[in-house]
Design a protein around this motif. Structure first.
Motif, short mmCIF file in Angstrom:
data_model
loop_
_atom_site.label_atom_id
_atom_site.label_comp_id
_atom_site.label_asym_id
_atom_site.label_seq_id
_atom_site.Cartn_x
_atom_site.Cartn_y
_atom_site.Cartn_z
N UNK A 1 0.82 -1.20 0.00
CA UNK A 1 0.00 0.00 0.00
C UNK A 1 0.86 1.26 0.00
N UNK A 2 2.16 1.08 0.24
CA UNK A 2 3.09 2.20 0.28
C UNK A 2 4.48 1.70 -0.09
N UNK A 3 5.35 2.64 -0.42
CA UNK A 3 6.72 2.28 -0.74
C UNK A 3 7.50 1.99 0.54
N UNK A 4 8.35 0.98 0.48
CA UNK A 4 9.16 0.62 1.64
C UNK A 4 8.91 -0.81 2.08
N UNK A 5 9.60 -1.26 3.14
CA UNK A 5 9.36 -2.60 3.68
C UNK A 5 8.03 -2.66 4.41
N UNK A 6 7.29 -3.75 4.26
CA UNK A 6 5.96 -3.88 4.84
C UNK A 6 5.88 -5.18 5.63
N UNK A 7 5.38 -5.09 6.83
CA UNK A 7 5.21 -6.28 7.67
C UNK A 7 4.06 -7.14 7.15
N UNK A 8 4.28 -8.44 7.07
CA UNK A 8 3.23 -9.37 6.68
C UNK A 8 2.36 -9.70 7.89
N UNK A 9 3.02 -9.99 9.01
CA UNK A 9 2.31 -10.36 10.23
C UNK A 9 3.25 -10.10 11.40
N UNK A 10 2.71 -9.72 12.54
CA UNK A 10 3.53 -9.45 13.72
C UNK A 10 4.32 -10.69 14.11
N UNK A 11 5.55 -10.47 14.57
CA UNK A 11 6.43 -11.54 15.06
C UNK A 11 6.80 -12.52 13.96
N UNK A 12 6.93 -12.04 12.75
CA UNK A 12 7.24 -12.90 11.61
C UNK A 12 8.53 -12.44 10.95
N UNK A 13 9.36 -13.39 10.50
CA UNK A 13 10.64 -13.04 9.90
C UNK A 13 10.50 -12.62 8.43
N UNK A 14 9.46 -13.07 7.75
CA UNK A 14 9.24 -12.67 6.36
C UNK A 14 8.60 -11.28 6.30
N UNK A 15 8.97 -10.50 5.28
CA UNK A 15 8.33 -9.21 5.05
C UNK A 15 8.35 -8.91 3.56
N UNK A 16 7.60 -7.90 3.15
CA UNK A 16 7.53 -7.50 1.75
C UNK A 16 8.37 -6.24 1.52
N UNK A 17 9.01 -6.19 0.37
CA UNK A 17 9.74 -4.99 -0.03
C UNK A 17 8.98 -4.36 -1.20
N UNK A 18 8.51 -3.14 -1.02
CA UNK A 18 7.68 -2.47 -2.01
C UNK A 18 8.44 -1.29 -2.62
N UNK A 19 8.59 -1.31 -3.93
CA UNK A 19 9.33 -0.24 -4.62
C UNK A 19 8.48 0.29 -5.77
N UNK A 20 8.62 1.59 -6.03
CA UNK A 20 7.86 2.22 -7.10
C UNK A 20 8.39 1.80 -8.46
N UNK A 21 7.46 1.67 -9.40
CA UNK A 21 7.82 1.37 -10.79
C UNK A 21 6.83 2.10 -11.69
N UNK A 22 7.02 1.98 -12.99
CA UNK A 22 6.14 2.65 -13.93
C UNK A 22 4.71 2.12 -13.87
N UNK A 23 4.58 0.89 -13.38
CA UNK A 23 3.25 0.27 -13.32
C UNK A 23 2.62 0.38 -11.94
#
Length: 312
Positions: free
Chosen positions: A233-255
């Motif tokens: 929903x925004x640029x930057x790292x995003x938490x998937x779930x509290x207390x979780x080691x996996x996360x999402x990296x969100x970067x802007x692109x043309x699309x």
């Protein structure tokens, strides 16, 4: 009114000294405790009754009715507020992230230190700030006697807080809790202090009703039962779930916003507030907050082998 519910009835013999527990469920084996009635602090509603019959331990896996919990100090199911140890045990370090830790080996560990493998259950603390675990052969997994809050080396031996044992891990000096996939750095004493690396060791954390045959990654679900995938929903790292080691990296692109999955390493979890990987303790994920002024480590990897460009 019935004070307990019987889950199952098992007949178990005492284990040999050359085999380790092949499961890691919520109910421990009677062979670890001997005759008696024993509470399970990970889930105080559950307990076991161990009775010696004709030389064998007969095990009954029990659960208290309703919201009652079993308290050894009363020897029965009681209100939660009466159960002292049930109230304080959740404050034990690593309780939320890894209450049970399963180690298995097909190499030097199995050949030379078999009794120091298997299911280790969280049993208490070292110095009040670090965890200790115990398996069915009364072997302890804990920081060694030279460890402190800031330099930690793990050791498996007959006593905790010593420098003598049969399996150790000194690769990193900052692992505060065991974690899934902790396979690097394990060494085994093959005899007379001859330590060799065991690359076959597999490590898994369990909690709740998980066991060796049922362990699956935790997923968040909607009320309809379908998997709910977080998105960018925004640029930057995003938490998937509290207390979780996996996360999402969100970067802007043309699309719009591109998404890639990243993973905190070495037992760290992602903190949305800090925007980086940090200790579970610092996020309250172990219900232990005495190290809130400690140093965090940004240690992660992404699925494409690159970095998260928008991460701090």
């Amino acid at each position: 009114m019935l004070q307990l519910i019987l889950f199952s009835l098992l007949s178990v013999g005492f284990p040999s000294v050359t085999s380790y527990e092949d499961g890691c469920g919520i109910y421990p084996k009677c062979s670890q405790y001997g005759p008696g009635t024993w509470q399970i602090l990970e889930d105080c509603r559950k307990y076991i009754i161990c009775t010696l019959v004709d030389g064998e331990l007969v095990q009954q896996n029990m659960v208290c009715p309703g919201d009652l919990v079993y308290a050894e100090e009363y020897g029965k199911c009681v209100d939660y507020n009466m159960a002292t140890y049930c109230k304080i045990f959740p404050d034990t370090p690593c309780y939320a992230s890894c209450p049970r830790f399963y180690l298995e080996s097909t190499g030097p560990g199995k050949e030379h230190q078999d009794k120091r493998l298997g299911c280790f259950r969280l049993s208490g603390t070292v110095l009040g700030v670090l965890p200790r675990y115990q398996n069915s052969h009364a072997q302890y997994l804990a920081p060694d006697g030279l460890s402190s809050q800031f330099l930690i080396h793990w050791l498996i031996g007959e006593k905790w807080g010593t420098i003598n044992g049969g399996i150790r891990n000194q690769k990193y000096d900052y692992i505060r809790c065991p974690y899934d996939g902790w396979t690097q750095g394990w060494e085994v004493d093959t005899g007379l202090g001859n330590w060799v690396e065991d690359k076959t060791i597999v490590a898994t954390c369990f909690s709740g009703d998980e066991d060796v045959s049922t362990h699956k990654p935790t997923q968040s679900t909607t009320s309809a039962g379908s998997t709910q995938q977080p998105g960018c929903q925004k640029e930057g790292p995003v938490m998937i779930e509290a207390c979780m080691s996996d996360f999402l990296c969100c970067t802007k692109s043309s699309s719009g916003l591109d998404t890639k999955k990243c993973h905190c390493k070495n037992g760290l979890i992602f903190s949305e507030e800090l925007g980086l990987c940090t200790w579970p303790d610092l996020e309250g994920c172990t219900k232990h907050n005495q190290m809130k002024n400690g140093t965090t480590r940004s240690d992660y990897e992404c699925e494409d082998g690159g970095i998260c460009e928008t991460m701090i």
